[in-house]
Design an enzyme around this catalytic site. Structure first.
Site, PDB file in Angstrom:
ATOM      1  N   GLU A 110       0.829  -1.209   0.000  1.00  0.00           N
ATOM      2  CA  GLU A 110       0.000   0.000   0.000  1.00  0.00           C
ATOM      3  C   GLU A 110       0.861   1.257   0.000  1.00  0.00           C
ATOM      4  OE1 GLU A 110      -3.115   0.610  -0.430  1.00  0.00           O
ATOM      5  OE2 GLU A 110      -3.711  -1.480  -0.570  1.00  0.00           O
ATOM      6  N   GLN A 127       0.809   6.936  -5.091  1.00  0.00           N
ATOM      7  CA  GLN A 127       1.427   7.784  -6.129  1.00  0.00           C
ATOM      8  C   GLN A 127       2.386   7.028  -7.040  1.00  0.00           C
ATOM      9  OE1 GLN A 127       2.152   9.547  -2.816  1.00  0.00           O
ATOM     10  NE2 GLN A 127       0.897  11.337  -3.034  1.00  0.00           N
ATOM     11  N   LEU A 148      11.697   5.828  -6.744  1.00  0.00           N
ATOM     12  CA  LEU A 148      10.240   5.785  -6.524  1.00  0.00           C
ATOM     13  C   LEU A 148       9.647   7.159  -6.206  1.00  0.00           C
ATOM     14  CD1 LEU A 148       8.960   2.764  -4.393  1.00  0.00           C
ATOM     15  CD2 LEU A 148       8.115   3.565  -6.581  1.00  0.00           C
ATOM     16  N   TYR A 152      -6.839   6.343   4.829  1.00  0.00           N
ATOM     17  CA  TYR A 152      -6.910   5.475   3.657  1.00  0.00           C
ATOM     18  C   TYR A 152      -6.103   4.186   3.868  1.00  0.00           C
ATOM     19  CZ  TYR A 152      -5.526   3.226  -0.518  1.00  0.00           C
ATOM     20  OH  TYR A 152      -5.255   2.234  -1.418  1.00  0.00           O
ATOM     21  N   ASP A 187     -10.067   7.012  -1.508  1.00  0.00           N
ATOM     22  CA  ASP A 187      -8.915   7.647  -2.157  1.00  0.00           C
ATOM     23  C   ASP A 187      -9.406   8.387  -3.399  1.00  0.00           C
ATOM     24  OD1 ASP A 187      -9.438   5.688  -4.042  1.00  0.00           O
ATOM     25  OD2 ASP A 187      -7.329   5.163  -4.344  1.00  0.00           O
ATOM     26  N   CYS A 194     -17.204   4.950 -20.547  1.00  0.00           N
ATOM     27  CA  CYS A 194     -18.640   4.882 -20.272  1.00  0.00           C
ATOM     28  C   CYS A 194     -19.366   3.902 -21.204  1.00  0.00           C
ATOM     29  CB  CYS A 194     -19.269   6.258 -20.385  1.00  0.00           C
ATOM     30  SG  CYS A 194     -18.475   7.471 -19.324  1.00  0.00           S
ATOM     31  N   CYS A 244     -19.086   0.501 -19.646  1.00  0.00           N
ATOM     32  CA  CYS A 244     -19.094   0.504 -18.183  1.00  0.00           C
ATOM     33  C   CYS A 244     -20.290  -0.289 -17.620  1.00  0.00           C
ATOM     34  CB  CYS A 244     -19.154   1.945 -17.692  1.00  0.00           C
ATOM     35  SG  CYS A 244     -19.374   2.060 -15.917  1.00  0.00           S
ATOM     36  N   CYS A 291     -25.571   5.326 -13.680  1.00  0.00           N
ATOM     37  CA  CYS A 291     -24.652   6.451 -13.443  1.00  0.00           C
ATOM     38  C   CYS A 291     -25.346   7.793 -13.673  1.00  0.00           C
ATOM     39  CB  CYS A 291     -23.426   6.319 -14.351  1.00  0.00           C
ATOM     40  SG  CYS A 291     -22.269   7.678 -14.137  1.00  0.00           S
ATOM     41  N   SER A 300       4.928  16.879  -7.426  1.00  0.00           N
ATOM     42  CA  SER A 300       3.497  17.151  -7.284  1.00  0.00           C
ATOM     43  C   SER A 300       3.143  18.635  -7.165  1.00  0.00           C
ATOM     44  CB  SER A 300       2.927  16.367  -6.110  1.00  0.00           C
ATOM     45  OG  SER A 300       3.631  16.706  -4.967  1.00  0.00           O
TER      46      SER A 300
HETATM   47  S1  SF4 Z   1     -19.265   5.177 -13.661  1.00  0.00           S
HETATM   48 FE1  SF4 Z   1     -20.336   6.640 -15.006  1.00  0.00          FE
HETATM   49  S2  SF4 Z   1     -18.744   8.116 -15.547  1.00  0.00           S
HETATM   50 FE2  SF4 Z   1     -17.693   6.328 -14.713  1.00  0.00          FE
HETATM   51  S3  SF4 Z   1     -17.208   5.104 -16.511  1.00  0.00           S
HETATM   52 FE3  SF4 Z   1     -19.158   4.363 -15.715  1.00  0.00          FE
HETATM   53  S4  SF4 Z   1     -20.675   5.497 -16.863  1.00  0.00           S
HETATM   54 FE4  SF4 Z   1     -18.764   6.576 -17.149  1.00  0.00          FE
END
Ligand code: SF4
Length: 343
Positions: free
Chosen positions: A34, A39, A77, A113, A131, A192, A195, A201, A293
């Site tokens: 972890e 990063q 790293l 986290y 996170d 999307c 997805c 969503c 960063s």
């Molecule tokens: S959760 Fe929503 S925004 Fe994220 S990839 Fe799926 S459809 Fe797209």
């Protein structure tokens, strides 16, 4: 189990990558992975994890190692405070990794986290991780526009994450949502179209995928200008160990003069005068850009040849050039010394 977590878990079970820290329940090794993966991308972190866990397989082995060696294993790293904290935390364990959430959370360098990740994965404790990936996925799926960097946002997202957590498989669920954020619901160009959460969503339905999550403050980036001077003194060169309060604490580097602007004359700076008098260095490596960063560093490297009798300043040490490789240096210094052909 709610449908949100069942979709994520089903996807995780199908696509789960076989990684060494996923084959163990050893809390020490999970904690190590972890910290390394903060990063850092998995491909890069994997090699470090393998070397680190082989050389320091237990908290005791890590605690007993000298800090210079730990930093050397970490070299390349970045975010070196992670390595120093890891070492300090191992020393505080007295050979045994803590067994409670509070004990893990109290380790140096461990925040909410990491404590949630380690306890859920190693001990199956019901703590949800929050996170950057989790903020993004939740903000988009549930259409939340509370800024994620505000106290109200932190509270709202933490409570929602905790509510959605699969209590029977908390470790897998936490890894599933983070993996989903890293590979499907990515910051730029999320997938999307393929997805599995597209149907539910909110951001997709409202055409707000690009706008979520919301951040209240923009990170300020500052520029810094570093001029390194590689000293040739017979077979030797000079190194300095960086102090606290700035980047790369306890790493080594050649003499460094910093200027406020890109065209500032470092040769007239008091430190340069103290070390080298009026002698000028010859430019060996033109400025390279190094992005961290919160800052961008522009650094060059010059070379100066000194007679063997020249005194070595108090906070430097003269070391044989052939031993340069033994010292932990930042990635920037490594790059400059390699370009100059001395490493
Ligand atoms: S959760 Fe929503 S925004 Fe994220 S990839 Fe799926 S459809 Fe797209």
């Amino acid at each position: 189990m709610n449908s949100f977590s069942s979709v994520l878990l089903a996807r995780y079970d199908q696509n789960k990558r076989d990684l060494p820290w996923r084959r163990t329940k050893d809390p020490y090794l999970i904690w190590l992975s972890e910290i390394i993966l903060q990063q850092t991308r998995v491909v890069q972190g994997l090699a470090y994890y393998n070397c680190f866990s082989e050389r320091f397989p237990t908290p005791r082995a890590l605690a007993e190692a000298p800090e210079d060696e730990v930093l050397k294993y970490w070299q390349g790293l970045g975010y070196y405070s992670r390595a120093r904290n890891l070492h300090a935390a191992a020393k505080s364990m007295q050979g045994e990794f803590p067994r409670t959430y509070e004990g893990v959370r109290a380790l140096k360098g461990v925040g909410d986290y990491t404590a949630a990740a380690v306890c859920s994965i190693a001990y199956d404790m019901p703590y949800a991780v929050v996170d950057g990936n989790v903020y993004r996925v939740l903000a988009r799926v549930f259409g939340i526009d509370t800024p994620i960097d505000s106290p109200a946002g932190k509270k709202q997202f933490t409570e929602l994450a905790q509510k959605l957590l699969d209590k029977k498989r908390p470790g897998d669920y936490n890894q599933a949502i983070m993996d989903f954020g890293a590979t499907v619901c990515t910051p730029a160009a999320p997938q999307c179209l393929v997805c599995p959460l597209a149907a539910v969503c909110r951001a997709l339905a409202d055409g707000r995928v690009e706008q979520l999550p919301v951040k209240a403050q923009k990170t300020k980036i500052s520029n810094r200008y570093f001029h390194y001077i590689y000293v040739k003194q017979g077979e030797n060169t000079w190194l300095h160990k960086r102090g606290a309060g700035d980047v790369w604490q306890n790493l080594y580097e050649p003499p460094l003069v910093e200027t406020k602007t890109a065209d500032g004359d470092y040769g007239t700076a008091p430190a340069h005068r103290r070390w080298f008098g009026r002698k000028r260095a010859l430019l060996r490596v033109a400025p390279v850009k190094h992005v961290l960063s919160h800052r961008v560093i522009y650094a060059d490297l010059s070379e100066i040849t000194l007679p063997p009798s020249a005194p070595v300043p108090e906070d430097f040490m003269a070391i044989p050039v052939r031993e340069l490789k033994k010292y932990a240096v930042s990635r920037l210094v490594q790059k400059l010394l390699e370009k100059a052909g001395v490493l």
